[in-house]
Design a protein around this motif. Structure first.
Motif, short mmCIF file in Angstrom:
data_model
loop_
_atom_site.label_atom_id
_atom_site.label_comp_id
_atom_site.label_asym_id
_atom_site.label_seq_id
_atom_site.Cartn_x
_atom_site.Cartn_y
_atom_site.Cartn_z
N GLN A 174 36.09 59.65 79.51
CA GLN A 174 37.26 59.74 80.38
C GLN A 174 38.33 58.81 79.80
O GLN A 174 38.26 57.59 79.97
CB GLN A 174 36.91 59.33 81.81
CG GLN A 174 35.89 60.23 82.47
CD GLN A 174 35.51 59.71 83.85
OE1 GLN A 174 35.35 58.51 84.04
NE2 GLN A 174 35.35 60.60 84.81
N ALA A 175 39.30 59.39 79.14
CA ALA A 175 40.33 58.59 78.46
C ALA A 175 41.45 58.23 79.43
O ALA A 175 42.07 59.11 80.03
CB ALA A 175 40.88 59.36 77.27
N GLN A 176 41.72 56.94 79.54
CA GLN A 176 42.85 56.51 80.37
C GLN A 176 44.16 56.53 79.57
O GLN A 176 45.23 56.71 80.15
CB GLN A 176 42.59 55.09 80.91
CG GLN A 176 41.66 55.04 82.10
CD GLN A 176 40.22 55.29 81.72
OE1 GLN A 176 39.59 54.48 81.05
NE2 GLN A 176 39.68 56.44 82.14
N ILE A 177 44.07 56.30 78.27
CA ILE A 177 45.24 56.35 77.41
C ILE A 177 44.93 57.23 76.20
O ILE A 177 43.76 57.45 75.87
CB ILE A 177 45.69 54.94 76.95
CG1 ILE A 177 44.57 54.26 76.16
CG2 ILE A 177 46.13 54.10 78.14
CD1 ILE A 177 44.99 52.93 75.54
N ASP A 178 45.98 57.71 75.55
CA ASP A 178 45.80 58.49 74.32
C ASP A 178 45.71 57.54 73.15
O ASP A 178 46.73 57.01 72.68
CB ASP A 178 46.96 59.47 74.12
CG ASP A 178 46.78 60.74 74.94
OD1 ASP A 178 45.65 61.27 74.95
OD2 ASP A 178 47.75 61.18 75.57
N ASP A 179 44.51 57.29 72.68
CA ASP A 179 44.27 56.37 71.58
C ASP A 179 43.22 56.98 70.66
O ASP A 179 42.04 57.02 71.01
CB ASP A 179 43.80 55.02 72.13
CG ASP A 179 43.64 53.97 71.03
OD1 ASP A 179 43.39 54.33 69.87
OD2 ASP A 179 43.79 52.76 71.35
N PRO A 180 43.62 57.49 69.50
CA PRO A 180 42.66 58.12 68.59
C PRO A 180 41.51 57.20 68.19
O PRO A 180 40.38 57.66 68.00
CB PRO A 180 43.51 58.50 67.37
CG PRO A 180 44.90 58.61 67.91
CD PRO A 180 45.00 57.58 68.99
N ASN A 181 41.79 55.90 68.10
CA ASN A 181 40.73 54.97 67.74
C ASN A 181 39.66 54.89 68.82
O ASN A 181 38.46 54.90 68.53
CB ASN A 181 41.32 53.58 67.49
CG ASN A 181 40.25 52.56 67.13
OD1 ASN A 181 39.53 52.72 66.15
ND2 ASN A 181 40.15 51.51 67.93
N LEU A 182 40.09 54.86 70.08
CA LEU A 182 39.12 54.84 71.17
C LEU A 182 38.33 56.14 71.24
O LEU A 182 37.13 56.14 71.52
CB LEU A 182 39.82 54.58 72.50
CG LEU A 182 40.23 53.14 72.79
CD1 LEU A 182 40.92 53.05 74.15
CD2 LEU A 182 39.03 52.20 72.76
N THR A 183 39.01 57.26 70.98
CA THR A 183 38.29 58.54 70.97
C THR A 183 37.23 58.56 69.88
O THR A 183 36.10 59.02 70.11
CB THR A 183 39.29 59.70 70.76
OG1 THR A 183 40.22 59.73 71.85
CG2 THR A 183 38.57 61.04 70.69
N ALA A 184 37.56 58.02 68.71
CA ALA A 184 36.59 57.95 67.61
C ALA A 184 35.41 57.06 68.00
O ALA A 184 34.25 57.38 67.70
CB ALA A 184 37.27 57.44 66.36
#
Length: 219
Positions: A174-184
């Protein structure tokens, strides 16, 4: 724009707020929500709301949360016109809600942060479809090793992975912000757990709407 940077699992108090117009409000929150709350305060100009956080590591021992919140309320009660508790039930089995009711303070609705980030109604509607899902928030994507992997002993005994996660089928980030690093990082967590990966952008969900209501609440 990224939320305010601060150490994860922070125990902190923000001060210097302006209480001229709407009364002095304290948000007593879980440290796992500190970044999100500070970002919402900044974006909305909620300068009359102060924030103090209890350590997020309490979630490893949810039986300690209620007492810690009670003690913090009593400590700060005389200094503020209103105190709001930014916790959901968080594994306390209704004890936190009972304590907050007895102390006359309001808390965030919902069983846990996964529910209120997605929106409690939307989360409940998924019902049985989500019984085999393991959830990560932005905080847990950052702190997966400290809050999941190491407490379960998987850094020392990786062979126990399937015993812990064998009944899960997917990891829902569940992403609170759009951050490619966190998604990875969240995807890597799913790979380590041997689970399918699903990303949902939730934003701040019911956390944002609840804080907005509290910000305009008259004492």
């Amino acid at each position: 724009m990224q939320p305010t940077e601060l150490p994860d699992d922070a125990s902190l108090t923000t001060s210097g707020y302006n209480s001229d117009s709407q009364g002095r409000i304290l948000l007593l929150a879980c440290g796992a929500l500190a970044r999100e709350i500070l970002d919402l305060k900044r974006r909305n100009g909620w300068d009359h709301m102060a924030l103090t956080c209890l350590p997020a590591i309490l979630h490893v021992h949810p039986e300690k949360i209620t007492q810690a919140v009670q003690e913090a309320i009593e400590k700060h009660r005389e200094d503020y016109d209103q105190i709001f508790v930014v916790y959901a039930d968080c594994g306390t089995g209704g004890l936190l809600e009972k304590a907050c009711t007895e102390l006359g303070v309001e808390m965030v609705k919902g069983p846990h942060c996964y529910s209120f980030f997605e929106g409690n109604q939307a989360f409940e509607a998924r019902g049985e479809d989500e019984t085999t899902a393991f959830y990560l928030t932005d905080f847990l994507a950052r702190q997966f090793d400290a809050f999941v992997w190491k407490p379960l002993g998987l850094d020392r005994h990786p062979e126990l992975r399937d015993m812990y996660f064998g009944n899960y089928t997917k990891l829902v980030y569940q992403a609170q912000i759009d951050d490619p690093n966190l998604t990875a990082r969240a995807r890597d967590c799913a790979d380590r757990m041997g689970l399918e990966f699903e990303r949902r952008f939730t934003g701040y969900g019911d956390l944002e709407t609840t804080l907005a209501e509290w910000a305009n609440r008259k004492p």
